[in-house]
Scaffold this motif. Structure first.
Motif, PDB file in Angstrom:
ATOM      1  N   LYS A  15      -4.076 -18.746  -0.989  1.00  0.00           N
ATOM      2  CA  LYS A  15      -2.665 -18.410  -1.219  1.00  0.00           C
ATOM      3  C   LYS A  15      -2.559 -17.273  -2.230  1.00  0.00           C
ATOM      4  O   LYS A  15      -1.792 -16.326  -2.043  1.00  0.00           O
ATOM      5  CB  LYS A  15      -1.901 -19.634  -1.722  1.00  0.00           C
ATOM      6  N   GLU A  16      -3.336 -17.370  -3.313  1.00  0.00           N
ATOM      7  CA  GLU A  16      -3.327 -16.309  -4.319  1.00  0.00           C
ATOM      8  C   GLU A  16      -3.802 -15.000  -3.718  1.00  0.00           C
ATOM      9  O   GLU A  16      -3.260 -13.929  -4.027  1.00  0.00           O
ATOM     10  CB  GLU A  16      -4.195 -16.703  -5.512  1.00  0.00           C
ATOM     11  N   LEU A  17      -4.828 -15.071  -2.861  1.00  0.00           N
ATOM     12  CA  LEU A  17      -5.345 -13.872  -2.209  1.00  0.00           C
ATOM     13  C   LEU A  17      -4.271 -13.230  -1.338  1.00  0.00           C
ATOM     14  O   LEU A  17      -4.114 -12.000  -1.351  1.00  0.00           O
ATOM     15  CB  LEU A  17      -6.574 -14.218  -1.367  1.00  0.00           C
ATOM     16  N   GLU A  18      -3.530 -14.024  -0.606  1.00  0.00           N
ATOM     17  CA  GLU A  18      -2.449 -13.494   0.225  1.00  0.00           C
ATOM     18  C   GLU A  18      -1.395 -12.796  -0.633  1.00  0.00           C
ATOM     19  O   GLU A  18      -0.904 -11.724  -0.274  1.00  0.00           O
ATOM     20  CB  GLU A  18      -1.800 -14.620   1.043  1.00  0.00           C
ATOM     21  N   GLU A  19      -1.074 -13.400  -1.784  1.00  0.00           N
ATOM     22  CA  GLU A  19      -0.095 -12.781  -2.677  1.00  0.00           C
ATOM     23  C   GLU A  19      -0.616 -11.438  -3.190  1.00  0.00           C
ATOM     24  O   GLU A  19       0.132 -10.453  -3.238  1.00  0.00           O
ATOM     25  CB  GLU A  19       0.213 -13.717  -3.850  1.00  0.00           C
ATOM     26  N   VAL A  20      -1.899 -11.414  -3.568  1.00  0.00           N
ATOM     27  CA  VAL A  20      -2.488 -10.163  -4.059  1.00  0.00           C
ATOM     28  C   VAL A  20      -2.511  -9.115  -2.954  1.00  0.00           C
ATOM     29  O   VAL A  20      -2.214  -7.938  -3.192  1.00  0.00           O
ATOM     30  CB  VAL A  20      -3.911 -10.428  -4.616  1.00  0.00           C
ATOM     31  N   LYS A  21      -2.823  -9.545  -1.734  1.00  0.00           N
ATOM     32  CA  LYS A  21      -2.822  -8.595  -0.607  1.00  0.00           C
ATOM     33  C   LYS A  21      -1.428  -8.017  -0.396  1.00  0.00           C
ATOM     34  O   LYS A  21      -1.274  -6.817  -0.159  1.00  0.00           O
ATOM     35  CB  LYS A  21      -3.293  -9.285   0.675  1.00  0.00           C
ATOM     36  N   LYS A  22      -0.409  -8.877  -0.478  1.00  0.00           N
ATOM     37  CA  LYS A  22       0.966  -8.395  -0.326  1.00  0.00           C
ATOM     38  C   LYS A  22       1.283  -7.368  -1.408  1.00  0.00           C
ATOM     39  O   LYS A  22       1.872  -6.319  -1.124  1.00  0.00           O
ATOM     40  CB  LYS A  22       1.960  -9.554  -0.402  1.00  0.00           C
TER      41      LYS A  22
ATOM     42  N   MET B 240      -0.808  -5.517  -3.065  1.00  0.00           N
ATOM     43  CA  MET B 240      -1.579  -4.300  -2.817  1.00  0.00           C
ATOM     44  C   MET B 240      -0.952  -3.483  -1.688  1.00  0.00           C
ATOM     45  O   MET B 240      -0.901  -2.256  -1.770  1.00  0.00           O
ATOM     46  CB  MET B 240      -3.033  -4.653  -2.484  1.00  0.00           C
ATOM     47  N   ASP B 241      -0.482  -4.152  -0.649  1.00  0.00           N
ATOM     48  CA  ASP B 241       0.185  -3.445   0.449  1.00  0.00           C
ATOM     49  C   ASP B 241       1.443  -2.755  -0.051  1.00  0.00           C
ATOM     50  O   ASP B 241       1.708  -1.600   0.292  1.00  0.00           O
ATOM     51  CB  ASP B 241       0.541  -4.408   1.584  1.00  0.00           C
ATOM     52  N   GLU B 242       2.225  -3.474  -0.881  1.00  0.00           N
ATOM     53  CA  GLU B 242       3.445  -2.875  -1.427  1.00  0.00           C
ATOM     54  C   GLU B 242       3.106  -1.669  -2.293  1.00  0.00           C
ATOM     55  O   GLU B 242       3.763  -0.635  -2.215  1.00  0.00           O
ATOM     56  CB  GLU B 242       4.225  -3.914  -2.241  1.00  0.00           C
ATOM     57  N   ARG B 243       2.074  -1.808  -3.104  1.00  0.00           N
ATOM     58  CA  ARG B 243       1.658  -0.677  -3.948  1.00  0.00           C
ATOM     59  C   ARG B 243       1.165   0.475  -3.094  1.00  0.00           C
ATOM     60  O   ARG B 243       1.445   1.630  -3.376  1.00  0.00           O
ATOM     61  CB  ARG B 243       0.568  -1.110  -4.924  1.00  0.00           C
ATOM     62  N   GLY B 244       0.402   0.121  -2.050  1.00  0.00           N
ATOM     63  CA  GLY B 244      -0.100   1.172  -1.147  1.00  0.00           C
ATOM     64  C   GLY B 244       1.038   1.905  -0.477  1.00  0.00           C
ATOM     65  O   GLY B 244       1.013   3.130  -0.351  1.00  0.00           O
ATOM     66  N   ASN B 245       2.037   1.146  -0.048  1.00  0.00           N
ATOM     67  CA  ASN B 245       3.191   1.773   0.593  1.00  0.00           C
ATOM     68  C   ASN B 245       3.950   2.639  -0.394  1.00  0.00           C
ATOM     69  O   ASN B 245       4.405   3.732  -0.054  1.00  0.00           O
ATOM     70  CB  ASN B 245       4.130   0.708   1.174  1.00  0.00           C
ATOM     71  N   SER B 246       4.088   2.164  -1.613  1.00  0.00           N
ATOM     72  CA  SER B 246       4.820   2.963  -2.593  1.00  0.00           C
ATOM     73  C   SER B 246       4.004   4.182  -3.017  1.00  0.00           C
ATOM     74  O   SER B 246       4.567   5.210  -3.383  1.00  0.00           O
ATOM     75  CB  SER B 246       5.193   2.112  -3.817  1.00  0.00           C
ATOM     76  N   MET B 247       2.686   4.077  -2.934  1.00  0.00           N
ATOM     77  CA  MET B 247       1.852   5.222  -3.300  1.00  0.00           C
ATOM     78  C   MET B 247       1.901   6.289  -2.211  1.00  0.00           C
ATOM     79  O   MET B 247       1.793   7.471  -2.497  1.00  0.00           O
ATOM     80  CB  MET B 247       0.412   4.784  -3.548  1.00  0.00           C
ATOM     81  N   THR B 248       2.047   5.886  -0.973  1.00  0.00           N
ATOM     82  CA  THR B 248       2.103   6.869   0.105  1.00  0.00           C
ATOM     83  C   THR B 248       3.520   7.402   0.281  1.00  0.00           C
ATOM     84  O   THR B 248       3.714   8.400   0.957  1.00  0.00           O
ATOM     85  CB  THR B 248       1.621   6.250   1.436  1.00  0.00           C
ATOM     86  N   ASP B 249       4.475   6.748  -0.332  1.00  0.00           N
ATOM     87  CA  ASP B 249       5.859   7.214  -0.281  1.00  0.00           C
ATOM     88  C   ASP B 249       5.995   8.334  -1.313  1.00  0.00           C
ATOM     89  O   ASP B 249       5.978   8.106  -2.512  1.00  0.00           O
ATOM     90  CB  ASP B 249       6.816   6.061  -0.604  1.00  0.00           C
ATOM     91  N   THR B 250       6.120   9.579  -0.848  1.00  0.00           N
ATOM     92  CA  THR B 250       6.142  10.735  -1.746  1.00  0.00           C
ATOM     93  C   THR B 250       7.548  11.114  -2.176  1.00  0.00           C
ATOM     94  O   THR B 250       7.724  12.123  -2.868  1.00  0.00           O
ATOM     95  CB  THR B 250       5.473  11.945  -1.057  1.00  0.00           C
ATOM     96  N   THR B 251       8.546  10.342  -1.793  1.00  0.00           N
ATOM     97  CA  THR B 251       9.931  10.663  -2.151  1.00  0.00           C
ATOM     98  C   THR B 251      10.108  10.803  -3.663  1.00  0.00           C
ATOM     99  O   THR B 251      10.681  11.801  -4.120  1.00  0.00           O
ATOM    100  CB  THR B 251      10.886   9.599  -1.588  1.00  0.00           C
ATOM    101  N   PRO B 252       9.634   9.888  -4.477  1.00  0.00           N
ATOM    102  CA  PRO B 252       9.796  10.065  -5.927  1.00  0.00           C
ATOM    103  C   PRO B 252       9.092  11.321  -6.446  1.00  0.00           C
ATOM    104  O   PRO B 252       9.616  12.023  -7.305  1.00  0.00           O
ATOM    105  CB  PRO B 252       9.164   8.809  -6.530  1.00  0.00           C
ATOM    106  N   LEU B 253       7.930  11.607  -5.885  1.00  0.00           N
ATOM    107  CA  LEU B 253       7.197  12.793  -6.314  1.00  0.00           C
ATOM    108  C   LEU B 253       7.970  14.063  -5.946  1.00  0.00           C
ATOM    109  O   LEU B 253       8.086  14.994  -6.761  1.00  0.00           O
ATOM    110  CB  LEU B 253       5.807  12.797  -5.659  1.00  0.00           C
ATOM    111  N   VAL B 254       8.517  14.100  -4.765  1.00  0.00           N
ATOM    112  CA  VAL B 254       9.313  15.254  -4.328  1.00  0.00           C
ATOM    113  C   VAL B 254      10.530  15.419  -5.229  1.00  0.00           C
ATOM    114  O   VAL B 254      10.868  16.540  -5.660  1.00  0.00           O
ATOM    115  CB  VAL B 254       9.724  15.103  -2.841  1.00  0.00           C
ATOM    116  N   GLN B 255      11.191  14.298  -5.546  1.00  0.00           N
ATOM    117  CA  GLN B 255      12.361  14.358  -6.425  1.00  0.00           C
ATOM    118  C   GLN B 255      11.973  14.864  -7.810  1.00  0.00           C
ATOM    119  O   GLN B 255      12.694  15.666  -8.418  1.00  0.00           O
ATOM    120  CB  GLN B 255      13.016  12.978  -6.536  1.00  0.00           C
TER     121      GLN B 255
END
Length: 152
Positions: free
Chosen positions: A80-87, A89-104
């Motif tokens: 269960k903890e691993l699933e939470e960490v994976k979630k 990490m996925d959220e962080r990965g998505n936010s890292m690939t989202d360049t909108t803040p960087l562009v702004q």
């Protein structure tokens, strides 16, 4: 009563005979039981040892079953903890690939640079204006001083 005495006297030898026979049979049974016990003592001891070993194994089995259950629960919790960490990490990965803040941020930085250039130009213009005013004021004061000197 007499009849009972007569019957009892006639039965007494028969009962004594039966008693001796049964006593002899009991002795024979006891003797044969002792022989059987002696003959099978080794097997009886082995059986008792095997039974003790079986009890130990059953206890060990119960302990290990309980330990397995505890470990399975711990594994479930860890998964269960691993699933939470994976979630996360996925959220962080998505936010890292989202360049909108960087562009702004880049756009904001460019606006600040442009504003800075405009301010530098204004400062330059104001500096020039102030310098010109100061030069004019000095020359005016010279003129005023000269006029004052002329009037005296």
């Amino acid at each position: 009563l007499r009849m009972m005495d007569e019957v009892s006297k006639s039965l007494e030898p028969q009962l004594q005979h039966i008693s001796r026979t049964v006593s002899g049979d009991i002795e024979q049974i006891a003797t044969k039981e002792a022989i059987v016990n002696q003959n099978f003592r080794k097997q009886i001891d082995e059986f008792q040892n095997e039974k003790l070993q079986q009890l130990k194994l059953e206890k060990s089995h119960e302990e290990r079953t309980e330990r397995k259950k505890e470990l399975a629960e711990k594994l479930d919790q860890t998964l269960k903890e691993l699933e939470e960490v994976k979630k996360m990490m996925d959220e962080r990965g998505n936010s890292m690939t989202d360049t909108t803040p960087l562009v702004q941020m880049r756009e904001s930085l460019q606006r600040l640079r442009d504003e800075n250039k405009e301010l530098d130009i204004r400062i330059g213009v104001l500096d020039y204006t102030i310098t010109q005013c100061m030069i004019k004021n000095r020359s005016s004061q010279k003129c005023i001083s000269q006029e004052n000197d002329d009037e005296e």
